[in-house]
Design an enzyme around this catalytic site. Structure first.
Site, PDB file in Angstrom:
ATOM      1  N   TYR A   1      -1.986  -1.572  10.361  1.00 33.28           N
ATOM      2  CA  TYR A   1      -1.971  -1.650   8.886  1.00 33.28           C
ATOM      3  C   TYR A   1      -0.658  -1.092   8.347  1.00 33.28           C
ATOM      4  O   TYR A   1       0.004  -1.710   7.521  1.00 33.28           O
ATOM      5  CB  TYR A   1      -3.169  -0.854   8.340  1.00 33.28           C
ATOM      6  CG  TYR A   1      -3.425  -1.010   6.855  1.00 33.28           C
ATOM      7  CD1 TYR A   1      -4.128  -2.106   6.367  1.00 33.28           C
ATOM      8  CD2 TYR A   1      -2.993  -0.045   5.945  1.00 33.28           C
ATOM      9  CE1 TYR A   1      -4.393  -2.234   5.006  1.00 33.28           C
ATOM     10  CE2 TYR A   1      -3.254  -0.161   4.586  1.00 33.28           C
ATOM     11  CZ  TYR A   1      -3.962  -1.264   4.122  1.00 33.28           C
ATOM     12  OH  TYR A   1      -4.213  -1.390   2.775  1.00 33.28           O
TER      13      TYR A   1
ATOM     14  N   SER B   1       0.874  -1.177   0.000  1.00 38.02           N
ATOM     15  CA  SER B   1       0.000   0.000   0.000  1.00 38.02           C
ATOM     16  C   SER B   1       0.908   1.222   0.000  1.00 38.02           C
ATOM     17  O   SER B   1       2.101   1.112   0.313  1.00 38.02           O
ATOM     18  CB  SER B   1      -0.835  -0.012   1.284  1.00 38.02           C
ATOM     19  OG  SER B   1      -1.396   1.245   1.547  1.00 38.02           O
TER      20      SER B   1
HETATM   21  P1  NAD Z   1     -11.748  -6.301  -0.184  1.00 38.62           P
HETATM   22  O1  NAD Z   1     -12.364  -6.179   1.167  1.00 38.62           O
HETATM   23  O2  NAD Z   1     -12.537  -5.916  -1.382  1.00 38.62           O
HETATM   24  O3  NAD Z   1     -11.211  -7.796  -0.411  1.00 38.62           O
HETATM   25  C1  NAD Z   1     -10.445  -8.453   0.536  1.00 38.62           C
HETATM   26  C2  NAD Z   1     -10.658  -9.950   0.416  1.00 38.62           C
HETATM   27  O4  NAD Z   1      -9.796 -10.595   1.371  1.00 38.62           O
HETATM   28  C3  NAD Z   1     -12.087 -10.401   0.727  1.00 38.62           C
HETATM   29  O5  NAD Z   1     -12.560 -11.253  -0.314  1.00 38.62           O
HETATM   30  C4  NAD Z   1     -11.962 -11.135   2.049  1.00 38.62           C
HETATM   31  O6  NAD Z   1     -12.879 -12.220   2.190  1.00 38.62           O
HETATM   32  C5  NAD Z   1     -10.520 -11.650   1.968  1.00 38.62           C
HETATM   33  N1  NAD Z   1      -9.974 -11.964   3.283  1.00 38.62           N
HETATM   34  C6  NAD Z   1     -10.040 -11.229   4.423  1.00 38.62           C
HETATM   35  N2  NAD Z   1      -9.445 -11.870   5.427  1.00 38.62           N
HETATM   36  C7  NAD Z   1      -8.957 -13.038   4.920  1.00 38.62           C
HETATM   37  C8  NAD Z   1      -8.252 -14.135   5.466  1.00 38.62           C
HETATM   38  N3  NAD Z   1      -7.914 -14.175   6.775  1.00 38.62           N
HETATM   39  N4  NAD Z   1      -7.910 -15.160   4.655  1.00 38.62           N
HETATM   40  C9  NAD Z   1      -8.261 -15.139   3.352  1.00 38.62           C
HETATM   41  N5  NAD Z   1      -8.953 -14.139   2.772  1.00 38.62           N
HETATM   42  C10 NAD Z   1      -9.297 -13.096   3.553  1.00 38.62           C
HETATM   43  O7  NAD Z   1     -10.397  -5.462  -0.074  1.00 38.62           O
HETATM   44  P2  NAD Z   1      -9.402  -4.851  -1.186  1.00 38.62           P
HETATM   45  O8  NAD Z   1      -9.511  -3.381  -1.100  1.00 38.62           O
HETATM   46  O9  NAD Z   1      -9.555  -5.523  -2.499  1.00 38.62           O
HETATM   47  O10 NAD Z   1      -7.990  -5.235  -0.517  1.00 38.62           O
HETATM   48  C11 NAD Z   1      -7.118  -6.221  -1.034  1.00 38.62           C
HETATM   49  C12 NAD Z   1      -5.710  -5.900  -0.606  1.00 38.62           C
HETATM   50  O11 NAD Z   1      -5.325  -4.644  -1.155  1.00 38.62           O
HETATM   51  C13 NAD Z   1      -5.507  -5.780   0.912  1.00 38.62           C
HETATM   52  O12 NAD Z   1      -4.284  -6.369   1.280  1.00 38.62           O
HETATM   53  C14 NAD Z   1      -5.466  -4.273   1.125  1.00 38.62           C
HETATM   54  O13 NAD Z   1      -4.739  -3.927   2.283  1.00 38.62           O
HETATM   55  C15 NAD Z   1      -4.764  -3.841  -0.139  1.00 38.62           C
HETATM   56  N6  NAD Z   1      -4.944  -2.429  -0.474  1.00 38.62           N
HETATM   57  C16 NAD Z   1      -6.183  -1.925  -0.710  1.00 38.62           C
HETATM   58  C17 NAD Z   1      -6.300  -0.585  -1.029  1.00 38.62           C
HETATM   59  C18 NAD Z   1      -7.649   0.037  -1.299  1.00 38.62           C
HETATM   60  O14 NAD Z   1      -7.709   1.261  -1.348  1.00 38.62           O
HETATM   61  N7  NAD Z   1      -8.714  -0.721  -1.504  1.00 38.62           N
HETATM   62  C19 NAD Z   1      -5.174   0.244  -1.112  1.00 38.62           C
HETATM   63  C20 NAD Z   1      -3.927  -0.306  -0.862  1.00 38.62           C
HETATM   64  C21 NAD Z   1      -3.823  -1.653  -0.550  1.00 38.62           C
END
Ligand code: NAD
Length: 259
Positions: free
Chosen positions: A154, A141
């Site tokens: 985080y 991130s």
């Molecule tokens: P999201 O909530 O849309 O998807 C996350 C997925 O992870 C879900 O399907 C959930 O069921 C799964 N999950 C959660 N805990 C879990 C576990 N213990 N084991 C297996 N699966 C699990 O979120 P997203 O925004 O797509 O995030 C995905 C990644 O991207 C994360 O690591 C997040 O930190 C990172 N990220 C997101 C953003 C953003 O702005 N959305 C920015 C930077 C980084």
């Protein structure tokens, strides 16, 4: 097709960024394993990608050594090999440090760091055995590079992924296994939608102010990063097949961070 005959495991791919990466990899010819806590969601994404000959869903809590071992074994058995791991599963919990419960702190580190370690270890064992390299991609991130209020575990975990990546890059080099980190800015996924009202409450401002004054304040153009932007970066790392590009982190954030 940039990933023809490759096999990828993407964790957290039942939703958001992981789901988009799964679609992008499948479009480029890869067989994709959707590994997620949410088995129903994982199966649904696998069905979107064309079913068992192209993609399967695997139930996996990335914090459980047993479930990661079983899920990775199932993935490898389904398609016979493993070329790409995207360690992407993640959640967000916001609170000031002085109010953070120890349980929530530990849960955050377990999902983001234990999950990355456990899936990496299983992937490396298979890739080393195959002997023809591989690509490990961590979903970091902008918070791998800088801090924000309310996000101590985080920020800590996302910084930690840089260390894991660099170590895997060094150890994996002799086996042609590369490791890299993608560092997205804010993308409108369920993870972010949930934070908007939470942050508004914690900071005592409106939801619109959270978007404009907190989330997008330091971007060059006030824009959210898109799912497709992040998936393209994931495709770039997966399809770049030399050790020239390893141990790196790529920020995809509309210039929020330029470090
Ligand atoms: P999201 O909530 O849309 O998807 C996350 C997925 O992870 C879900 O399907 C959930 O069921 C799964 N999950 C959660 N805990 C879990 C576990 N213990 N084991 C297996 N699966 C699990 O979120 P997203 O925004 O797509 O995030 C995905 C990644 O991207 C994360 O690591 C997040 O930190 C990172 N990220 C997101 C953003 C953003 O702005 N959305 C920015 C930077 C980084």
């Amino acid at each position: 097709m940039k990933l023809k005959d490759k096999v990828a495991v993407v964790t957290g791919a039942a939703s958001g960024i992981g789901r988009e990466i799964a679609h992008t990899y499948a479009r480029e010819g890869a067989k994709v394993v959707i590994a997620d806590l949410n088995q129903q969601g994982a199966d649904a994404v696998a069905a979107e990608l064309g079913g068992p000959s192209k993609a399967i869903g695997v139930a996996m809590d990335v914090t459980s050594e047993e479930q990661v071992e079983a899920g990775m074994a199932k993935a490898i058995a389904a398609f016979g090999r493993l070329d790409i791991l995207v360690s992407n599963a993640g959640i967000q919990i916001v609170a000031p440090v002085d109010e953070f419960t120890f349980d929530k702190w530990k849960l955050m580190l377990a999902i983001h760091l234990d999950g990355a370690f456990l899936t990496t270890r299983a992937a490396l064992r298979q890739m080393y055995k195959q002997g023809d390299g591989g690509s490990i991609i961590y979903m970091g991130s902008v918070h791998s590079k800088l801090a924000s209020v309310l996000k101590a575990p985080y920020v800590t975990a996302k910084h930690g992924l840089l260390g894991l990546c660099r170590t895997v890059a060094k150890e994996g080099a002799a086996h042609k296994v590369r490791a890299n980190v993608i560092c997205p800015g804010f993308v409108r996924t369920p993870l972010v939608e949930k934070q908007i009202p939470e942050q508004a409450k914690e900071l005592g401002i409106t939801e619109d102010e959270v978007i404009k004054k907190v989330m997008l304040k330091d971007t060059v153009d006030g824009e959210f990063t898109t799912l497709a932007d992040v998936a393209e970066a994931a495709l770039f790392f997966a399809s770049f097949e030399s050790n020239a590009l390893t141990g790196q982190s790529l920020i995809v954030s509309h210039g929020w961070s330029m470090e």
